[in-house]
Design a protein around this motif. Structure first.
Motif, PDB file in Angstrom:
ATOM      1  N   VAL A  42       0.827  -1.205   0.000  1.00  0.00           N
ATOM      2  CA  VAL A  42       0.000   0.000   0.000  1.00  0.00           C
ATOM      3  C   VAL A  42       0.867   1.263   0.000  1.00  0.00           C
ATOM      4  CG1 VAL A  42      -0.283   0.093   2.522  1.00  0.00           C
ATOM      5  CG2 VAL A  42      -1.980   1.158   1.056  1.00  0.00           C
ATOM      6  N   THR A  43       2.044   1.170   0.573  1.00  0.00           N
ATOM      7  CA  THR A  43       2.950   2.317   0.590  1.00  0.00           C
ATOM      8  C   THR A  43       3.349   2.681  -0.839  1.00  0.00           C
ATOM      9  OG1 THR A  43       3.774   1.377   2.654  1.00  0.00           O
ATOM     10  CG2 THR A  43       5.033   3.195   1.729  1.00  0.00           C
ATOM     11  N   LEU A  44       3.528   1.658  -1.658  1.00  0.00           N
ATOM     12  CA  LEU A  44       3.862   1.857  -3.065  1.00  0.00           C
ATOM     13  C   LEU A  44       2.684   2.486  -3.826  1.00  0.00           C
ATOM     14  CD1 LEU A  44       6.123   1.041  -5.169  1.00  0.00           C
ATOM     15  CD2 LEU A  44       4.787  -1.039  -5.544  1.00  0.00           C
ATOM     16  N   PHE A  45       1.477   2.009  -3.561  1.00  0.00           N
ATOM     17  CA  PHE A  45       0.290   2.533  -4.253  1.00  0.00           C
ATOM     18  C   PHE A  45      -0.017   3.980  -3.846  1.00  0.00           C
ATOM     19  CE2 PHE A  45      -1.537  -2.028  -4.315  1.00  0.00           C
ATOM     20  CZ  PHE A  45      -1.040  -2.266  -5.590  1.00  0.00           C
ATOM     21  N   GLY A  46       0.230   4.310  -2.592  1.00  0.00           N
ATOM     22  CA  GLY A  46      -0.157   5.627  -2.067  1.00  0.00           C
ATOM     23  C   GLY A  46      -1.394   5.489  -1.203  1.00  0.00           C
ATOM     24  N   PRO A  47      -1.225   5.337   0.111  1.00  0.00           N
ATOM     25  CA  PRO A  47      -2.379   5.077   0.989  1.00  0.00           C
ATOM     26  C   PRO A  47      -3.304   6.279   1.135  1.00  0.00           C
ATOM     27  CG  PRO A  47      -0.347   5.304   2.276  1.00  0.00           C
ATOM     28  CD  PRO A  47       0.056   5.364   0.839  1.00  0.00           C
ATOM     29  N   VAL A  48      -4.597   6.006   1.199  1.00  0.00           N
ATOM     30  CA  VAL A  48      -5.579   7.050   1.518  1.00  0.00           C
ATOM     31  C   VAL A  48      -6.301   6.724   2.822  1.00  0.00           C
ATOM     32  CG1 VAL A  48      -5.944   7.758  -0.875  1.00  0.00           C
ATOM     33  CG2 VAL A  48      -7.392   5.953   0.104  1.00  0.00           C
ATOM     34  N   ARG A  49      -6.087   5.522   3.351  1.00  0.00           N
ATOM     35  CA  ARG A  49      -6.681   5.120   4.648  1.00  0.00           C
ATOM     36  C   ARG A  49      -5.835   3.986   5.207  1.00  0.00           C
ATOM     37  NH1 ARG A  49     -10.228   3.188   0.700  1.00  0.00           N
ATOM     38  NH2 ARG A  49     -11.662   4.922   0.965  1.00  0.00           N
ATOM     39  N   ASP A  50      -5.954   3.757   6.522  1.00  0.00           N
ATOM     40  CA  ASP A  50      -5.125   2.697   7.107  1.00  0.00           C
ATOM     41  C   ASP A  50      -5.899   1.408   7.369  1.00  0.00           C
ATOM     42  OD1 ASP A  50      -6.641   3.357   9.267  1.00  0.00           O
ATOM     43  OD2 ASP A  50      -5.005   4.220  10.451  1.00  0.00           O
ATOM     44  N   GLY A  51      -7.167   1.378   7.000  1.00  0.00           N
ATOM     45  CA  GLY A  51      -7.946   0.163   7.140  1.00  0.00           C
ATOM     46  C   GLY A  51      -9.218   0.279   6.305  1.00  0.00           C
ATOM     47  N   VAL A  52      -9.840  -0.875   6.037  1.00  0.00           N
ATOM     48  CA  VAL A  52     -11.039  -0.875   5.185  1.00  0.00           C
ATOM     49  C   VAL A  52     -12.154  -1.664   5.875  1.00  0.00           C
ATOM     50  CG1 VAL A  52     -11.949  -1.382   2.883  1.00  0.00           C
ATOM     51  CG2 VAL A  52      -9.515  -0.902   3.159  1.00  0.00           C
ATOM     52  N   PRO A  53     -13.347  -1.063   6.014  1.00  0.00           N
ATOM     53  CA  PRO A  53     -14.474  -1.817   6.570  1.00  0.00           C
ATOM     54  C   PRO A  53     -14.822  -2.995   5.654  1.00  0.00           C
ATOM     55  CG  PRO A  53     -15.003   0.529   6.345  1.00  0.00           C
ATOM     56  CD  PRO A  53     -13.725   0.298   5.623  1.00  0.00           C
ATOM     57  N   VAL A  54     -15.245  -4.095   6.258  1.00  0.00           N
ATOM     58  CA  VAL A  54     -15.612  -5.268   5.465  1.00  0.00           C
ATOM     59  C   VAL A  54     -17.090  -5.578   5.654  1.00  0.00           C
ATOM     60  CG1 VAL A  54     -13.317  -6.271   5.679  1.00  0.00           C
ATOM     61  CG2 VAL A  54     -15.099  -6.935   7.315  1.00  0.00           C
ATOM     62  N   TYR A  55     -17.598  -6.401   4.720  1.00  0.00           N
ATOM     63  CA  TYR A  55     -18.873  -7.061   5.008  1.00  0.00           C
ATOM     64  C   TYR A  55     -18.649  -8.566   4.956  1.00  0.00           C
ATOM     65  CZ  TYR A  55     -19.760  -7.504  -0.128  1.00  0.00           C
ATOM     66  OH  TYR A  55     -19.687  -7.783  -1.475  1.00  0.00           O
ATOM     67  N   GLY A  56     -19.197  -9.258   5.961  1.00  0.00           N
ATOM     68  CA  GLY A  56     -19.122 -10.716   5.983  1.00  0.00           C
ATOM     69  C   GLY A  56     -19.974 -11.268   4.856  1.00  0.00           C
ATOM     70  N   SER A  57     -19.419 -12.192   4.076  1.00  0.00           N
ATOM     71  CA  SER A  57     -20.127 -12.666   2.884  1.00  0.00           C
ATOM     72  C   SER A  57     -20.129 -14.189   2.824  1.00  0.00           C
ATOM     73  CB  SER A  57     -19.453 -12.085   1.635  1.00  0.00           C
ATOM     74  OG  SER A  57     -20.061 -12.583   0.470  1.00  0.00           O
ATOM     75  N   GLY A  58     -21.312 -14.734   2.741  1.00  0.00           N
ATOM     76  CA  GLY A  58     -21.495 -16.187   2.668  1.00  0.00           C
ATOM     77  C   GLY A  58     -22.987 -16.426   2.502  1.00  0.00           C
ATOM     78  N   GLY A  59     -23.607 -17.010   3.549  1.00  0.00           N
ATOM     79  CA  GLY A  59     -25.059 -17.188   3.519  1.00  0.00           C
ATOM     80  C   GLY A  59     -25.526 -17.952   2.296  1.00  0.00           C
ATOM     81  N   PHE A  60     -24.813 -19.041   1.989  1.00  0.00           N
ATOM     82  CA  PHE A  60     -25.104 -19.780   0.753  1.00  0.00           C
ATOM     83  C   PHE A  60     -26.480 -20.437   0.797  1.00  0.00           C
ATOM     84  CE2 PHE A  60     -20.362 -20.079   1.252  1.00  0.00           C
ATOM     85  CZ  PHE A  60     -20.087 -19.076   0.340  1.00  0.00           C
ATOM     86  N   THR A  61     -27.053 -20.624  -0.381  1.00  0.00           N
ATOM     87  CA  THR A  61     -28.415 -21.179  -0.445  1.00  0.00           C
ATOM     88  C   THR A  61     -28.441 -22.650  -0.029  1.00  0.00           C
ATOM     89  OG1 THR A  61     -28.096 -21.622  -2.801  1.00  0.00           O
ATOM     90  CG2 THR A  61     -29.220 -19.581  -2.231  1.00  0.00           C
ATOM     91  N   SER A  62     -27.279 -23.281   0.013  1.00  0.00           N
ATOM     92  CA  SER A  62     -27.207 -24.686   0.441  1.00  0.00           C
ATOM     93  C   SER A  62     -27.277 -24.821   1.965  1.00  0.00           C
ATOM     94  CB  SER A  62     -25.905 -25.310  -0.067  1.00  0.00           C
ATOM     95  OG  SER A  62     -24.790 -24.540   0.364  1.00  0.00           O
ATOM     96  N   TYR A  63     -27.146 -23.710   2.685  1.00  0.00           N
ATOM     97  CA  TYR A  63     -27.167 -23.772   4.153  1.00  0.00           C
ATOM     98  C   TYR A  63     -28.582 -24.009   4.666  1.00  0.00           C
ATOM     99  CZ  TYR A  63     -22.524 -21.436   4.506  1.00  0.00           C
ATOM    100  OH  TYR A  63     -21.216 -21.088   4.440  1.00  0.00           O
ATOM    101  N   SER A  64     -28.656 -24.691   5.809  1.00  0.00           N
ATOM    102  CA  SER A  64     -29.919 -24.738   6.547  1.00  0.00           C
ATOM    103  C   SER A  64     -30.145 -23.342   7.162  1.00  0.00           C
ATOM    104  CB  SER A  64     -29.838 -25.778   7.671  1.00  0.00           C
ATOM    105  OG  SER A  64     -28.898 -25.346   8.638  1.00  0.00           O
ATOM    106  N   LEU A  65     -31.369 -23.103   7.603  1.00  0.00           N
ATOM    107  CA  LEU A  65     -31.646 -21.822   8.259  1.00  0.00           C
ATOM    108  C   LEU A  65     -30.761 -21.644   9.489  1.00  0.00           C
ATOM    109  CD1 LEU A  65     -35.543 -21.346   8.124  1.00  0.00           C
ATOM    110  CD2 LEU A  65     -33.795 -20.285   6.679  1.00  0.00           C
ATOM    111  N   ALA A  66     -30.529 -22.737  10.210  1.00  0.00           N
ATOM    112  CA  ALA A  66     -29.687 -22.654  11.414  1.00  0.00           C
ATOM    113  C   ALA A  66     -28.256 -22.270  11.045  1.00  0.00           C
ATOM    114  CB  ALA A  66     -29.716 -23.988  12.156  1.00  0.00           C
ATOM    115  N   ASN A  67     -27.716 -22.875   9.985  1.00  0.00           N
ATOM    116  CA  ASN A  67     -26.348 -22.527   9.561  1.00  0.00           C
ATOM    117  C   ASN A  67     -26.264 -21.080   9.102  1.00  0.00           C
ATOM    118  OD1 ASN A  67     -25.470 -25.067  10.060  1.00  0.00           O
ATOM    119  ND2 ASN A  67     -25.298 -25.699   7.918  1.00  0.00           N
ATOM    120  N   LEU A  68     -27.275 -20.665   8.356  1.00  0.00           N
ATOM    121  CA  LEU A  68     -27.323 -19.279   7.869  1.00  0.00           C
ATOM    122  C   LEU A  68     -27.286 -18.308   9.051  1.00  0.00           C
ATOM    123  CD1 LEU A  68     -28.012 -17.341   5.372  1.00  0.00           C
ATOM    124  CD2 LEU A  68     -30.387 -17.570   6.110  1.00  0.00           C
TER     125      LEU A  68
END
Ligand SMILES: [Mg+2]
Length: 245
Positions: A2-28
């Motif tokens: 990132v130092t090479l690219f030129g930083p504009v922030r020191d961290g990035v918010p994420v979103y958890g991603s999964g929730g596959f349609t193969s999961y049971s409701l409990a797993n989801l």
């Protein structure tokens, strides 16, 4: 890196991603609720494989994460236009704030229709299949999305991703990275238009198996470890040996 690219922030918010349609409701509920409990402010689940079940699944997800966590859905282009419009209204009851690929990403007019008619507060997102800058320019020019997505493993790498960010800058549009969080982290720290990164369950699982130095979100934000060279990762040769072919 990132130092090479030129930083504009020191961290990035994420979103958890999964929730596959193969999961049971409990797993989801367990997966999405787990991310929410760990301080991740937004989570994404798949919809569209079996539309009759989608409302119950989205309801279950909302119950698991409570009212304070954003809920995203990704249909991978599975709905027809009119079906997607109806689903947007139905998802709105459960506070869905992101509807990814409600219709095929090849149907730019359809995405635009959804963007114009989706309930207020529900962003339409797409862009994960983009392989070159012209793809992203066409999508933005069509007014097809509220948030553009891009994937550096597809769109000609880090260099092109930075150009996609510049396209977004020129149009005052937000950008979100697709999958492969360990590859996108440094890049997203150097991309002014990035709103958040996808913290994709399967890629995190495999990256953790095969690399040292995979960062974990702290209060829902990923930070690059600047004390390590490059992307901060080291291949676990010994652990990978069992998968050699
Ligand atoms: Mg997607």
């Amino acid at each position: 890196m990132v130092t090479l690219f030129g930083p504009v922030r020191d961290g990035v918010p994420v979103y958890g991603s999964g929730g596959f349609t193969s999961y049971s409701l409990a797993n989801l509920q367990q997966q999405l609720g787990g991310w929410s409990d760990n301080g991740i402010a937004r989570v994404k689940m798949k919809v569209g494989r079996d539309p009759e079940r989608d409302i119950d699944r989205v309801r279950a997800a909302r119950e698991a994460i409570g009212p304070g966590t954003e809920l995203f859905v990704d249909a991978n282009g599975a709905y027809s236009r009119k079906q997607a419009l109806a689903m947007a209204d139905a998802f709105d009851e459960f506070g869905v704030s992101w509807f990814e690929e409600p219709v095929s990403s090849d149907d730019l007019a359809g995405l635009r229709l959804l963007r114009d008619r989706a309930p207020p507060g529900m962003d339409i997102a797409a862009g994960e299949y983009g392989y070159d800058l012209r793809y992203f320019r066409r999508m933005l020019k069509a007014g097809a999305v509220d948030v553009l997505q891009a994937d550096a493993t597809r769109c000609a790498g880090f260099t092109e991703f930075l150009k996609v960010d510049a396209l977004c800058e020129a149009r005052c549009m937000p950008l979100s990275s697709h999958c492969a969080p360990i590859l996108h982290l440094h890049l997203c720290c150097a991309s002014p238009r990035v709103r958040h990164m996808e913290y994709f369950h399967d890629h995190v699982r495999i990256a953790t198996m095969l690399f040292e130095g995979v960062p974990a979100p702290v209060d829902g934000v990923l930070h690059p470890n600047l004390s390590r060279p490059g992307l901060g990762l080291e291949f676990k040769h010994a652990d990978a040996q069992q998968y050699a072919i």
